[in-house]
Design a protein around this motif. Structure first.
Motif, PDB file in Angstrom:
ATOM      1  N   GLU A   1      23.306 -61.370  47.666  1.00 48.69           N
ATOM      2  CA  GLU A   1      22.505 -60.156  47.538  1.00 48.69           C
ATOM      3  C   GLU A   1      22.764 -59.159  48.658  1.00 48.69           C
ATOM      4  O   GLU A   1      22.280 -58.016  48.611  1.00 48.69           O
ATOM      5  N   LEU A   2      23.543 -59.551  49.672  1.00 52.88           N
ATOM      6  CA  LEU A   2      23.855 -58.644  50.759  1.00 52.88           C
ATOM      7  C   LEU A   2      24.800 -57.521  50.340  1.00 52.88           C
ATOM      8  O   LEU A   2      24.907 -56.509  51.034  1.00 52.88           O
ATOM      9  N   PHE A   3      25.485 -57.697  49.210  1.00 54.53           N
ATOM     10  CA  PHE A   3      26.393 -56.676  48.703  1.00 54.53           C
ATOM     11  C   PHE A   3      26.247 -56.555  47.190  1.00 54.53           C
ATOM     12  O   PHE A   3      25.821 -57.507  46.520  1.00 54.53           O
ATOM     13  N   PRO A   4      26.635 -55.400  46.627  1.00 48.45           N
ATOM     14  CA  PRO A   4      26.715 -55.304  45.167  1.00 48.45           C
ATOM     15  C   PRO A   4      27.687 -56.348  44.615  1.00 48.45           C
ATOM     16  O   PRO A   4      28.621 -56.786  45.305  1.00 48.45           O
ATOM     17  N   GLN A   5      27.495 -56.731  43.353  1.00 50.70           N
ATOM     18  CA  GLN A   5      28.250 -57.830  42.770  1.00 50.70           C
ATOM     19  C   GLN A   5      29.746 -57.588  42.767  1.00 50.70           C
ATOM     20  O   GLN A   5      30.544 -58.512  42.979  1.00 50.70           O
ATOM     21  N   ASP A   6      30.178 -56.332  42.525  1.00 51.11           N
ATOM     22  CA  ASP A   6      31.616 -56.075  42.479  1.00 51.11           C
ATOM     23  C   ASP A   6      32.275 -56.312  43.828  1.00 51.11           C
ATOM     24  O   ASP A   6      33.449 -56.716  43.900  1.00 51.11           O
ATOM     25  N   ILE A   7      31.544 -56.076  44.914  1.00 55.66           N
ATOM     26  CA  ILE A   7      32.084 -56.355  46.243  1.00 55.66           C
ATOM     27  C   ILE A   7      32.112 -57.859  46.498  1.00 55.66           C
ATOM     28  O   ILE A   7      33.111 -58.403  46.978  1.00 55.66           O
ATOM     29  N   VAL A   8      31.017 -58.542  46.178  1.00 50.96           N
ATOM     30  CA  VAL A   8      30.947 -59.994  46.394  1.00 50.96           C
ATOM     31  C   VAL A   8      32.051 -60.716  45.639  1.00 50.96           C
ATOM     32  O   VAL A   8      32.628 -61.702  46.139  1.00 50.96           O
ATOM     33  N   ASN A   9      32.413 -60.217  44.448  1.00 58.34           N
ATOM     34  CA  ASN A   9      33.387 -60.912  43.604  1.00 58.34           C
ATOM     35  C   ASN A   9      34.846 -60.661  43.977  1.00 58.34           C
ATOM     36  O   ASN A   9      35.742 -61.305  43.440  1.00 58.34           O
ATOM     37  N   ARG A  10      35.099 -59.719  44.879  1.00 55.39           N
ATOM     38  CA  ARG A  10      36.504 -59.430  45.194  1.00 55.39           C
ATOM     39  C   ARG A  10      37.090 -60.543  46.073  1.00 55.39           C
ATOM     40  O   ARG A  10      36.379 -61.257  46.784  1.00 55.39           O
ATOM     41  N   THR A  11      38.406 -60.663  46.012  1.00 53.05           N
ATOM     42  CA  THR A  11      39.119 -61.660  46.804  1.00 53.05           C
ATOM     43  C   THR A  11      40.323 -61.004  47.483  1.00 53.05           C
ATOM     44  O   THR A  11      41.172 -60.433  46.789  1.00 53.05           O
ATOM     45  N   PRO A  12      40.400 -61.085  48.813  1.00 53.41           N
ATOM     46  CA  PRO A  12      39.366 -61.620  49.697  1.00 53.41           C
ATOM     47  C   PRO A  12      38.229 -60.633  49.861  1.00 53.41           C
ATOM     48  O   PRO A  12      38.388 -59.443  49.617  1.00 53.41           O
ATOM     49  N   LEU A  13      37.121 -61.135  50.306  1.00 51.14           N
ATOM     50  CA  LEU A  13      35.995 -60.253  50.585  1.00 51.14           C
ATOM     51  C   LEU A  13      36.292 -59.394  51.812  1.00 51.14           C
ATOM     52  O   LEU A  13      35.988 -58.205  51.850  1.00 51.14           O
ATOM     53  N   PHE A  14      36.925 -60.018  52.827  1.00 47.34           N
ATOM     54  CA  PHE A  14      37.310 -59.319  54.051  1.00 47.34           C
ATOM     55  C   PHE A  14      38.722 -59.727  54.450  1.00 47.34           C
ATOM     56  O   PHE A  14      39.113 -60.879  54.268  1.00 47.34           O
ATOM     57  N   ASP A  15      39.471 -58.790  55.026  1.00 49.34           N
ATOM     58  CA  ASP A  15      40.784 -59.133  55.573  1.00 49.34           C
ATOM     59  C   ASP A  15      41.045 -58.429  56.903  1.00 49.34           C
ATOM     60  O   ASP A  15      42.189 -58.325  57.346  1.00 49.34           O
ATOM     61  N   GLN A  16      39.977 -57.951  57.523  1.00 50.62           N
ATOM     62  CA  GLN A  16      40.098 -57.347  58.843  1.00 50.62           C
ATOM     63  C   GLN A  16      38.835 -57.614  59.627  1.00 50.62           C
ATOM     64  O   GLN A  16      37.722 -57.525  59.095  1.00 50.62           O
ATOM     65  N   ALA A  17      39.011 -57.997  60.873  1.00 49.66           N
ATOM     66  CA  ALA A  17      37.879 -58.229  61.771  1.00 49.66           C
ATOM     67  C   ALA A  17      38.093 -57.426  63.046  1.00 49.66           C
ATOM     68  O   ALA A  17      39.212 -57.359  63.556  1.00 49.66           O
ATOM     69  N   ILE A  18      37.040 -56.823  63.528  1.00 47.91           N
ATOM     70  CA  ILE A  18      37.077 -56.154  64.821  1.00 47.91           C
ATOM     71  C   ILE A  18      35.971 -56.750  65.672  1.00 47.91           C
ATOM     72  O   ILE A  18      34.828 -56.863  65.237  1.00 47.91           O
ATOM     73  N   ILE A  19      36.350 -57.184  66.878  1.00 44.22           N
ATOM     74  CA  ILE A  19      35.417 -57.854  67.778  1.00 44.22           C
ATOM     75  C   ILE A  19      35.211 -56.944  68.976  1.00 44.22           C
ATOM     76  O   ILE A  19      36.187 -56.577  69.654  1.00 44.22           O
ATOM     77  N   ASN A  20      33.973 -56.554  69.226  1.00 45.52           N
ATOM     78  CA  ASN A  20      33.656 -55.625  70.310  1.00 45.52           C
ATOM     79  C   ASN A  20      32.764 -56.277  71.349  1.00 45.52           C
ATOM     80  O   ASN A  20      31.820 -57.002  71.015  1.00 45.52           O
ATOM     81  N   LEU A  21      33.087 -56.003  72.617  1.00 40.83           N
ATOM     82  CA  LEU A  21      32.278 -56.447  73.745  1.00 40.83           C
ATOM     83  C   LEU A  21      31.599 -55.221  74.357  1.00 40.83           C
ATOM     84  O   LEU A  21      32.274 -54.260  74.752  1.00 40.83           O
ATOM     85  N   TYR A  22      30.279 -55.245  74.407  1.00 40.97           N
ATOM     86  CA  TYR A  22      29.510 -54.150  74.990  1.00 40.97           C
ATOM     87  C   TYR A  22      28.842 -54.645  76.276  1.00 40.97           C
ATOM     88  O   TYR A  22      27.938 -55.472  76.217  1.00 40.97           O
ATOM     89  N   HIS A  23      29.307 -54.141  77.416  1.00 40.61           N
ATOM     90  CA  HIS A  23      28.625 -54.451  78.657  1.00 40.61           C
ATOM     91  C   HIS A  23      27.291 -53.717  78.685  1.00 40.61           C
ATOM     92  O   HIS A  23      27.078 -52.745  77.950  1.00 40.61           O
TER      93      HIS A  23
END
Length: 209
Positions: free
Chosen positions: A95-117
């Motif tokens: 339920e965090l996303f619309p169904q068409d987004i949840v059903n895609r493959t892959p759901l994600f293929d990029q990650a960005i990791i941020n450090l905030y001091h």
């Protein structure tokens, strides 16, 4: 900026592995929404303390913030320490996303990791259009207030450690989001002191023909 400002005591930040107040994985999380911002959902305390520590340990082990870097990225098939979040969404909280987004493959293929001091933020922005609809943000370590903004309309969101924010549709394409640079935030009659914060943002690149 000197190295002393970037040294991170990961052991102190992680906390104790003997915390007996772990939430069970089968506890249903509280998902908040805003009628004025369609497509914005905030899952409170969605990631258990143990899973937060596991994510932070993986970030430390893979040295994403080595040489005083405050940001790192992964493209393509995501490493296992991040990719489990896709299964988590699809099997537990679609339920965090619309169904068409949840059903895609892959759901994600990029990650960005941020450090905030402490005191650092990020300029208000809309994510680049090279990324598809459906963005997920995991907030770790410290609380802060994120501002959603469309023209002169501003909506503050309190992000706590373990919260998961998702953006789709109007929230993703029409509303900016950002974090002001300040040492503490005031929201709902309370001052929130900031510390070191880490965020993990998962997105999907648009496919090109």
């Amino acid at each position: 900026m000197g190295n002393e400002e970037h040294d991170i005591d990961w052991d102190e930040l992680f906390g104790s592995d003997n915390d007996e107040e772990e939430e069970k994985n089968d506890i249903k999380i509280n998902i908040e929404s805003w009628s004025c911002i369609p497509g914005l959902l905030l899952a409170r305390a969605a990631i258990s303390h143990q899973d937060q520590m596991t994510l932070l340990q993986a970030i430390a082990d893979h040295r994403y913030f080595h040489d005083n870097a405050d940001q790192a990225m992964c493209f393509g098939a995501l490493p296992a320490h991040f990719s489990w979040l896709e299964t988590w969404v699809k099997t537990k909280y679609p339920e965090l996303f619309p169904q068409d987004i949840v059903n895609r493959t892959p759901l994600f293929d990029q990650a960005i990791i941020n450090l905030y001091h402490k005191g650092k933020g990020i300029k208000s922005h809309i994510d680049l259009l090279r990324f598809d609809d459906g963005i997920l943000v995991v907030s770790l370590l410290s609380s802060c207030v994120m501002i959603m903004q469309k023209e002169d309309h501003k909506v503050p969101l309190l992000l706590r450690p373990g919260d998961v924010l998702t953006l789709s549709g109007e929230a993703r394409y029409e509303w900016e989001h950002g974090i002001e640079e300040q040492m503490r935030d005031y929201i709902d009659g309370e001052w929130i002191e900031r510390g070191t914060r880490v965020s993990i943002t998962l997105r999907k690149l648009l496919t090109t023909s």
